[in-house]
Design a protein around this motif. Structure first.
Motif, PDB file in Angstrom:
ATOM      1  N   ILE A 147      14.957  -6.621  10.966  1.00 13.07           N
ATOM      2  CA  ILE A 147      16.228  -6.058  10.495  1.00 13.07           C
ATOM      3  C   ILE A 147      17.356  -7.011  10.866  1.00 13.07           C
ATOM      4  O   ILE A 147      17.434  -7.500  11.997  1.00 13.07           O
ATOM      5  N   VAL A 148      18.226  -7.287   9.903  1.00 14.04           N
ATOM      6  CA  VAL A 148      19.474  -7.999  10.153  1.00 14.04           C
ATOM      7  C   VAL A 148      20.606  -6.994   9.956  1.00 14.04           C
ATOM      8  O   VAL A 148      20.680  -6.324   8.918  1.00 14.04           O
ATOM      9  N   ASN A 149      21.476  -6.866  10.956  1.00  6.44           N
ATOM     10  CA  ASN A 149      22.545  -5.877  10.890  1.00  6.44           C
ATOM     11  C   ASN A 149      23.799  -6.387  11.580  1.00  6.44           C
ATOM     12  O   ASN A 149      23.766  -7.377  12.327  1.00  6.44           O
ATOM     13  N   GLU A 150      24.909  -5.715  11.326  1.00  4.10           N
ATOM     14  CA  GLU A 150      26.145  -6.032  12.033  1.00  4.10           C
ATOM     15  C   GLU A 150      26.030  -5.544  13.473  1.00  4.10           C
ATOM     16  O   GLU A 150      25.574  -4.428  13.728  1.00  4.10           O
ATOM     17  N   GLU A 159       9.746   4.070   1.320  1.00  5.52           N
ATOM     18  CA  GLU A 159      10.739   5.149   1.409  1.00  5.52           C
ATOM     19  C   GLU A 159      11.545   5.041   2.702  1.00  5.52           C
ATOM     20  O   GLU A 159      12.775   5.200   2.710  1.00  5.52           O
ATOM     21  N   VAL A 160      10.861   4.754   3.815  1.00  6.82           N
ATOM     22  CA  VAL A 160      11.561   4.621   5.094  1.00  6.82           C
ATOM     23  C   VAL A 160      12.427   3.369   5.096  1.00  6.82           C
ATOM     24  O   VAL A 160      13.550   3.372   5.613  1.00  6.82           O
ATOM     25  N   VAL A 161      11.905   2.266   4.508  1.00 10.70           N
ATOM     26  CA  VAL A 161      12.703   1.040   4.400  1.00 10.70           C
ATOM     27  C   VAL A 161      13.997   1.324   3.647  1.00 10.70           C
ATOM     28  O   VAL A 161      15.085   0.890   4.047  1.00 10.70           O
ATOM     29  N   ILE A 190      16.468   3.080   5.881  1.00  9.93           N
ATOM     30  CA  ILE A 190      17.078   2.175   6.860  1.00  9.93           C
ATOM     31  C   ILE A 190      18.131   1.304   6.192  1.00  9.93           C
ATOM     32  O   ILE A 190      19.193   1.029   6.768  1.00  9.93           O
ATOM     33  N   GLU A 191      17.849   0.868   4.956  1.00 13.01           N
ATOM     34  CA  GLU A 191      18.802   0.026   4.238  1.00 13.01           C
ATOM     35  C   GLU A 191      20.128   0.736   3.992  1.00 13.01           C
ATOM     36  O   GLU A 191      21.165   0.081   3.808  1.00 13.01           O
ATOM     37  N   GLN A 192      20.099   2.065   3.993  1.00 14.39           N
ATOM     38  CA  GLN A 192      21.323   2.832   3.764  1.00 14.39           C
ATOM     39  C   GLN A 192      22.149   3.044   5.028  1.00 14.39           C
ATOM     40  O   GLN A 192      23.276   3.530   4.962  1.00 14.39           O
ATOM     41  N   ARG A 244      12.876  -5.785   6.422  1.00 11.40           N
ATOM     42  CA  ARG A 244      11.612  -6.291   5.900  1.00 11.40           C
ATOM     43  C   ARG A 244      10.446  -5.867   6.793  1.00 11.40           C
ATOM     44  O   ARG A 244      10.434  -6.213   7.975  1.00 11.40           O
ATOM     45  N   PRO A 245       9.476  -5.128   6.280  1.00 12.03           N
ATOM     46  CA  PRO A 245       8.259  -4.848   7.064  1.00 12.03           C
ATOM     47  C   PRO A 245       7.438  -6.130   7.216  1.00 12.03           C
ATOM     48  O   PRO A 245       7.364  -6.941   6.285  1.00 12.03           O
TER      49      PRO A 245
END
Length: 528
Positions: A459-462, A509-511, A514-516, A524-525
């Motif tokens: 995961i890439v996030n702020e 579905e879970v990905v 998380i993207e939301q 990315r799994p």
């Protein structure tokens, strides 16, 4: 006195295979058609087992094969061999991946012509006493555009035949470099463009998680109207239900399948559909191909049993006995780094740089490079291994660079893999913990300390307060347990990189959930 090796040929095979074994001084018995129980009763006497597709090399057979050193598959597919079980018992598994390339390519061209001129329907009509000359209005292939999905060995042969027919050829292949595309005379394109432009589509790619249903319902809808599709590669590359609907609606003018998701395909909704042609997995069924694979498997097995040579092995690298113990942990690290790059790097990859420093720089780099390439290319191919990966990379024009550094870095030993993409260089690096356990140390410019094993989530996030809690809640609500948690960032408040190990795969579905989440930029799994 050295004991003469013994080989059992348990499937019908061209007699030249047995002749080669005998010429090389190897005892050989041809005993075919045995039940699993009967095979288990006799296989313990043999050092080598030569098979085709009928013999199933199961854990039970391997447990009974107390002297077995090598299984040789005359052909490409090794679905009938339990590779993990063979590896656990120290049995080398070989195949002959290139013995039937021309035969399979020619079958694809034959089916292309059959679709273009409606040959099976015209033959059936004429032999039924009809003379429906005006009913069968075909199309020329000259001047048409052929779309190759997969431009490896077989795909490049199909391209050469199509160019000889004065067709235009476009190709989608993640491993195909622009230079190699020019060499084989094709135009490299992305999949969406191929679907939009192609009058004919042929598939020449292995079946992996990335290629399964590559012609999905969504992608079939993107094709040019009246396209004709040929698949002589693997069942499962096409959504067969969607293909049926597209034939019925007229979106697709014709389709020819030599392979099916379930084989033998004794029943299919596609059977009887106008414009559909089927053959019973005949891609390798020529006299020449049967001879070629029989000769190759006998030669490879003989070299291994007599000289220790390893060719086209699925489960072992090409290593000397002296190098193997020291190189083994480095190869495990290299394969994981290559797999990570293959799963994460986006866009067209023109080349890979593999760098070693510290203790790693003193080692033979070829096995390390082979392990990186195997990990990288296995994301897209189920037949890649550390022996054939360098060949496949060269075949596709992938530029591979090896660099040794004498410098001393932050770690006593380090391997770095850099993917050179159109968007820039993307590098990952790792070391060995306790000189044995692979450990990730750098991920695309971010310092990270992480193991690479099992199912993971990238995961890439702020970098902002509250994100980790929201992520944990989302995974918890989905019933997914977190094993380990690794976080890295360049600057406070900037981008953060998160690597999670999870106890089960994270589905689409879970990905999407998380993207939301606020601040998420990429999810990315991963699978190791």
């Amino acid at each position: 006195m050295t004991t003469q090796p013994k080989v059992l040929i348990s499937d019908k095979m061209d007699p030249r295979a047995a002749a080669i074994f005998r010429e090389r001084g190897i005892q050989v018995d041809e005993i075919t058609g045995k039940t699993p129980e009967e095979l288990a009763a006799i296989v313990g006497d043999y050092d080598g087992l030569a098979i085709r597709s009928s013999t199933k090399v199961t854990p039970k057979i391997l447990a009974a094969a107390t002297s077995l050193k090598v299984v040789g598959r005359a052909g490409i597919g090794v679905d009938n061999v339990d590779i993990p079980a063979a590896t656990a018992r120290g049995v080398v598994v070989m195949n002959t991946p290139f013995g039937n390339s021309i035969t399979t390519a020619e079958h694809a061209i034959a089916l292309l012509f059959a679709l273009a001129r409606q040959l099976p329907e015209a033959d059936a009509s004429t032999q039924a006493g009809k003379w429906e000359k005006n009913r069968f209005m075909g199309v020329e292939v000259t001047g048409k555009t052929l779309g190759l999905i997969g431009a490896g060995n077989i795909g490049s042969i199909v391209a050469s035949r199509a160019l000889g027919l004065r067709m235009k050829v476009v190709a989608f292949d993640p491993f195909l470099s622009p230079e190699r595309a020019v060499e084989i005379g094709v135009e490299k394109v992305e999949l969406d463009e191929l679907l939009r432009r192609a009058d004919f589509i042929t598939l020449h790619t292995p079946l992996t998680d990335q290629t399964r249903n590559i012609l999905s319902r969504e992608n079939i809808a993107k094709t040019k109207k009246d396209v004709r599709i040929v698949n002589c590669a693997r069942g499962g590359l096409i959504d067969e239900a969607a293909l049926k609907d597209a034939l019925d609606s007229g979106q697709i003018a014709g389709a020819a399948l030599d392979v099916f998701e379930t084989e033998p395909a004794t029943a299919s909704p596609l059977f009887g559909t106008p414009g559909f042609i089927s053959t019973p997995h005949l891609g390798a069924s020529t006299n020449e191909a049967q001879v070629n694979v029989a000769i190759q498997v006998a030669e490879q097995m003989s070299d291994f049993l007599l000289l220790g040579g390893v060719t086209n092995a699925i489960n072992v690298p090409s290593l000397s006995a002296e190098e193997a113990p020291r190189l083994k942990p480095y190869m495990a690290l290299a394969e994981k780094l290559g797999s990570l790059v293959g799963q994460l790097a986006r866009g067209s990859i023109a080349g890979l740089s593999i760098e070693t420093e510290g203790a790693a720089a003193e080692l033979n780099m070829k096995p390390i490079t082979g392990a990186v390439l195997a990990g990288y290319m296995r994301v897209h191919s189920d037949t890649v291994n550390m022996v054939n990966a360098p060949f496949l990379a060269k075949e596709r024009g992938l530029d591979v660079r090896e660099v040794r550094h004498d410098r001393e870095g932050d770690y006593h030993t380090l391997v770095r893999v850099t993917a050179h993409t159109q968007a820039g260089d993307r590098a990952v690096a790792g070391t060995l913990f306790g000189n044995a356990a692979p450990r990730l140390t750098e991920l695309f410019g971010v310092k990270v300390e992480a193991d690479l094993a099992g199912d993971m989530l990238y995961i890439v996030n702020e970098d902002a307060p509250g994100f980790i809690g929201r992520l944990g809640t989302t995974l918890g609500e989905a019933g997914i347990n977190i094993g380990t948690f690794h976080l890295g960032r360049i600057d406070a408040g900037g981008e953060a990189v998160l690597l999670l190990s999870v106890d089960e795969p994270v589905g689409a579905e879970v990905v999407a959930r998380i993207e939301q989440l606020p601040g998420v930029k990429q999810v990315r799994p991963l699978k190791f």
